[in-house]
Scaffold this active site. Structure first.
Site, PDB file in Angstrom:
ATOM      1  N   LEU A  58      -7.749  -4.637   2.644  1.00 14.29           N
ATOM      2  CA  LEU A  58      -6.917  -5.038   2.355  1.00 14.29           C
ATOM      3  C   LEU A  58      -6.508  -4.273   1.294  1.00 14.29           C
ATOM      4  CD1 LEU A  58      -8.099  -8.860  -0.622  1.00 14.29           C
ATOM      5  CD2 LEU A  58      -5.632  -8.049   1.605  1.00 14.29           C
ATOM      6  N   ASP A  59      -5.203  -3.388   1.183  1.00 12.40           N
ATOM      7  CA  ASP A  59      -4.358  -2.881   0.183  1.00 12.40           C
ATOM      8  C   ASP A  59      -4.816  -2.582  -1.554  1.00 12.40           C
ATOM      9  OD1 ASP A  59      -3.470  -1.828   2.706  1.00 12.40           O
ATOM     10  OD2 ASP A  59      -1.200  -2.314   2.800  1.00 12.40           O
TER      11      ASP A  59
END
Length: 320
Positions: free
Chosen positions: A50-51
């Site tokens: 996940l960024d």
């Protein structure tokens, strides 16, 4: 006088899956490192990045569970997102520079038009991966080319949008809320850009939250703050067993002698229907041994736990 560095906390075998609600601003790898430290675990990894600007569900695999992390990498995902209409950016999200703007006709964003648009983007669609992504070309990540100002040709990729909802945001006519359930490899940033293009005004992503991955839901997740304030016993009680990653798989159960031979990497014979992927358990005590495939009445080992890992998991379960 320079102070001596503090001793590193001892690490130990910890096995299982922790469902983490990753906060904004923290990379997936940094979040895993925090979980690993809080549990004093020797080994940890995640099941799909996940960024930093995305939040939400991040399954963290510990110990033996890391052997089956690939299963969740392949799983469907679900996201809630916010789109800003009327502007495109270099990255497809709020981190990039605005490269084009267009007026937004909010009066045309009727429920019927949004439902029609959602229908057009549901099913198997093609996406061109964004330049700001970790996909590699000639051994380099695309984002490295992008940061150097180099545009690389990317082939379209097929992904599946299982369900898509688009809703206006009250009191913000230039925003849309997006809820999507999609296959692995789907870029929500690209979906936002493509939806903006279809609306004729452009769009980029301004918020993203993962709400599900495979069988896991965000409601099951714990925050880092909750973990920090919990006792070690409470932290261990949050762990799901490694086999949680194999939810819905056919199961094969072996008695003690057969289980030992399977763990030694030997094929076993039995009346099992053909299956490309099965979860294999020992009967007494009930414990995951690994995964295999069944073909022509043979159980073929694919990925095995070590006997020490199985014993540690059973001890950990009893202790917590």
């Amino acid at each position: 006088m320079t102070a001596a560095p503090s001793a590193r906390a001892p690490r130990r075998p910890v096995h299982g899956v922790l469902l983490l609600d990753k906060p904004l601003g923290l990379s997936a790898q940094a979040a895993v490192a925090r979980v690993k430290a809080l549990l004093g675990a020797e080994k940890a990894g995640h099941t799909g990045t996940l960024d930093p600007l995305a939040s939400g569900l991040l399954p963290v695999c510990l110990g033996a569970a890391t052997k089956f992390a690939q299963v969740q990498l392949e799983a469907d995902k679900a996201y809630d997102a916010l789109l800003r209409l009327g502007a495109r950016t270099t990255t497809g999200d709020a981190e990039g520079e605005v490269i084009a703007t267009a007026p937004v006709d909010a009066d045309r964003l009727t429920p019927a038009r949004l439902a029609d648009l959602a229908c057009r983007f549901t099913g198997v669609i093609e996406q061109i991966p964004p330049m700001y992504s970790a996909l590699k070309k000639d051994g380099k990540a695309l984002y490295e080319y992008a940061r150097a100002g180099v545009e690389v040709e990317r082939a379209p990729r097929r992904v599946t949008i299982h369900a898509l909802q688009l809703e206006p945001v009250p009191h913000d006519p230039a925003a849309l809320r997006l809820r999507v359930r999609c296959s692995k490899g789907t870029y929500v940033r690209t979906l936002a850009e493509d939806l903006g293009a279809a609306l004729g005004c452009g769009a980029h992503l301004i918020a993203l939250r993962r709400t599900a991955t495979g069988p896991f839901e965000l409601a099951q997740a714990v925050t880092l703050e909750q973990l920090q304030h919990a006792t070690m016993e409470e932290r261990l009680q949050r762990l799901l067993p490694p086999e949680a990653l194999l939810h819905g798989w056919p199961q094969v159960t072996l008695e003690e002698d057969e289980a030992g031979r399977f763990l030694a990497g030997l094929r076993r014979r039995g009346r099992w229907p053909d299956a490309e992927a099965v979860a294999v358990f020992g009967a007494r005590p009930r414990a995951l041994l690994g995964i295999g495939r069944c073909r022509g009445g043979e159980l073929i080992p694919v990925r095995l736990l070590a006997p020490a890992e199985i014993a540690q998991w059973l001890t950990q379960t009893h202790a917590s």
